[in-house]
Design an enzyme around this catalytic site. Structure first.
Site, PDB file in Angstrom:
ATOM      1  N   ASP A 159       0.804  -1.232   0.000  1.00 38.24           N
ATOM      2  CA  ASP A 159       0.000   0.000   0.000  1.00 38.24           C
ATOM      3  C   ASP A 159       0.829   1.271   0.000  1.00 38.24           C
ATOM      4  O   ASP A 159       0.416   2.302  -0.514  1.00 38.24           O
ATOM      5  CB  ASP A 159      -0.937   0.015   1.212  1.00 38.24           C
TER       6      ASP A 159
ATOM      7  N   ASP B 255       5.505   0.270   3.546  1.00 43.68           N
ATOM      8  CA  ASP B 255       5.691  -0.969   4.303  1.00 43.68           C
ATOM      9  C   ASP B 255       5.490  -2.164   3.372  1.00 43.68           C
ATOM     10  O   ASP B 255       5.372  -1.990   2.167  1.00 43.68           O
ATOM     11  CB  ASP B 255       4.692  -1.003   5.466  1.00 43.68           C
TER      12      ASP B 255
ATOM     13  N   TYR C 233      -6.094   0.488   8.405  1.00 40.08           N
ATOM     14  CA  TYR C 233      -7.202   0.725   7.481  1.00 40.08           C
ATOM     15  C   TYR C 233      -8.506   0.279   8.114  1.00 40.08           C
ATOM     16  O   TYR C 233      -9.244  -0.539   7.572  1.00 40.08           O
ATOM     17  CB  TYR C 233      -6.944   0.043   6.130  1.00 40.08           C
TER      18      TYR C 233
ATOM     19  N   GLU D 176       5.457   9.899   3.400  1.00 41.40           N
ATOM     20  CA  GLU D 176       5.136   8.547   2.927  1.00 41.40           C
ATOM     21  C   GLU D 176       4.236   8.622   1.692  1.00 41.40           C
ATOM     22  O   GLU D 176       3.240   9.334   1.690  1.00 41.40           O
ATOM     23  CB  GLU D 176       4.439   7.723   4.025  1.00 41.40           C
TER      24      GLU D 176
END
Ligand SMILES: *[C@@H]1O[C@H](CO)[C@@H](O)[C@H](O)[C@H]1NC(C)=O
Ligand SMILES: *[C@@H]1O[C@H](CO)[C@@H](O)[C@H](O)[C@H]1NC(C)=O
Length: 485
Positions: free
Chosen positions: A76, A79, A228, A464
């Site tokens: 995603d 990571d 999430y 990120e």
């Protein structure tokens, strides 16, 4: 005849003059980079035409703990977890980008198809055990986040998480249905067999989402929260899934379903969590029904959304930074910028098609106004901002160098072939040097509400990148690339 020639000459002159006096971004370059980013987020066995060479195969035995092949798909963000909810949303938005603006993508259309297919190939595997189970995630996110490791080295548990009739997840199943249905439309002419496979799987995912109702975070808890978590519940994904099923099948029972659902809450945001605004915009376009009166309700909800985000609207519900960037949240704010920009660009297209304008109080909204706001957001992302910083890695000459991304910040496995362990990797997180591997095209979380940005690898809220920041911008970039070339 003669008049037509004179007229087109005049238009050409204006066109040339316009392109001489107005400087603008290289949207074609930005479009190509926005799409190539997805190659670096790939999990699984990489194909021979992979152009981002610092990555190698990873996660090849994902799914083996439950005897299912779940290799492939996308990480995603920075990571190494494969989270199903944002992955499906990413795939839906890439597909919607192609459906609205694919004709404007030129050579990039093929690349966009590949990016979608990398998502849908995985989602087909994830849906293969329906109606008994939907695989919604691979990788223990708590263990993963305690390490700073390359995807190729990952040795934290690749736990497989699922939802089932007893432990439902209408949110993730509804989004999965949306992704597969939207992609089935993308591939309808390009690859009809694949398109049909996608639509069959979409139908199964949608039935599952509808029949076994519940939010996946209610039982997957710390495996998905706070990463999430389904904060908005699942009604939005049922509406969104039904909307895409309607678009893909033209079966009006999905429209009836959407209308009867009662998902009427006002909404000023559009994200991997909350899809109400997207569903409303999508349903507002009545091209498949003769009498589009039933769609008027979605149209007015879509326009309420526009009124809640447009600068100068008396109904404005969100903020803009002094430099002009839409601001919704401190962390990963760019996701709201790109998703809203997509809806503005798309609704402008629908309005143009219907020859429609509307008002937000005293503000008259035209397609040109929506496009102007959309362009201002894209231009900010690409460098027209108080810091003169492009927030897309590898675009322009000043962009973030210390992005929060394990693979980008650790030495490439093609150069440093020895395994880098969980703890050893943190050396690279702390290192003050720029990331060694260019994550080309990645759009990062972006500046705060005062246009401030700290290019620090620990500052994940700002540095990120995520797949769902990039995906919605692909459409608007294609529009701009073909409008200003
Ligand atoms: C439309 O969809 C509904 C619900 O899935 C289904 O029962 C019905 O048979 C479909 N109608 C057609 C014409 O395919
Ligand atoms: C958001 O960022 C601003 C400026 O950096 C800071 O003052 C504020 O406390 C932050 N808000 C939250 C909710 O983190």
């Amino acid at each position: 005849m003669r008049r037509r020639i004179v007229l087109s000459l005049a238009i050409m002159l204006i066109w040339d003059w316009g392109s001489l006096v107005s400087s603008h971004h290289d949207y074609k370059d930005a479009l190509a980079k926005a799409i190539v980013f997805f190659e670096a987020q790939r999990s699984g066995r990489l194909p021979s035409d992979q152009s981002i060479k610092w990555r190698l195969d990873s996660g090849l035995s994902d799914g083996s703990t439950v005897n299912v092949d779940l290799s492939g798909g996308y990480y995603d963000a920075g990571d190494n977890v494969k989270f199903g909810l944002p992955m499906a949303f990413t795939t839906t938005m890439l597909s919607w980008s192609v459906l609205e603006f694919g004709r404007r993508m030129g050579n990039e259309l093929d690349q966009a198809h590949k990016a979608i297919r990398w998502g849908t190939d995985y989602l087909l595997k994830a849906t293969s055990a329906l109606p008994n189970a939907l695989y919604v995630q691979v990788g223990d996110p708590v263990a993963d986040h305690q390490c700073w490791q390359r995807a190729e080295d990952t040795d934290t548990p690749r736990t497989v998480y699922n939802v089932s009739p007893a432990n439902p997840g209408s949110d993730v199943a509804g989004e999965t249905a949306a992704a597969l249905a939207a992609a089935s439309k993308v591939f309808k002419k390009v690859d009809p067999d694949y398109s049909k496979t996608l639509l069959d799987a979409a139908g199964k995912a949608f039935d599952f989402a509808d029949r076994y109702r519940g939010a996946y975070s209610d039982h997957l808890s710390e495996a998905v929260c706070p990463f999430y978590c389904s904060y908005s519940g699942y009604l939005d994904e049922l509406l969104w899934g039904a909307a895409w099923m309607f678009k893909a099948t033209h079966n009006s029972s999905y429209l009836d379903y959407a209308q009867a659902l009662g998902a009427n809450a006002p909404c000023d945001t559009f994200s991997w969590d909350n899809k109400l605004a997207g569903a409303r915009v999508l349903l507002s376009k009545g091209s498949h029904v003769k009498n589009d009166e039933p769609l008027a309700e979605f149209r007015s909800q879509a326009e309420n959304f526009m009124c809640s985000v447009l600068p100068g609207s008396p109904m404005l519900k969100i903020e803009y930074t002094p430099g002009g960037l839409l601001h919704k949240m401190n962390a990963s704010n760019m996701q709201y910028v790109t998703s809203t920009t997509f809806l503005l660009s798309t609704y402008a297209k629908y309005m143009k098609h219907l020859d429609r304008t509307f008002t937000c109080g005293s503000l008259v909204v035209t397609p040109a106004l929506l496009r102007e706001v959309a362009k201002s957001q894209v231009d900010y992302v690409l460098g027209d901002n108080p810091r003169g910083m492009s927030y897309m890695v590898g675009y322009g000459d000043k962009f973030p160098q210390h992005i929060h991304h394990r693979g980008s910040s650790l030495p490439s496995i093609t150069i440093n072939t020895q395994r880098i362990g969980c703890d050893a990797g943190f050396q690279s997180l702390k290192d003050s040097n720029p990331n060694p591997n260019l994550l080309l095209g990645a759009i990062v979380g972006g500046p705060d509400k005062f246009d401030s940005f700290t290019d620090d690898r620990n500052n994940y809220a700002q540095t990120e990148p995520t797949t769902y920041i990039n995906a919605p911008l692909v459409g608007p970039l294609a529009y701009l690339a073909s409008s200003f070339n």
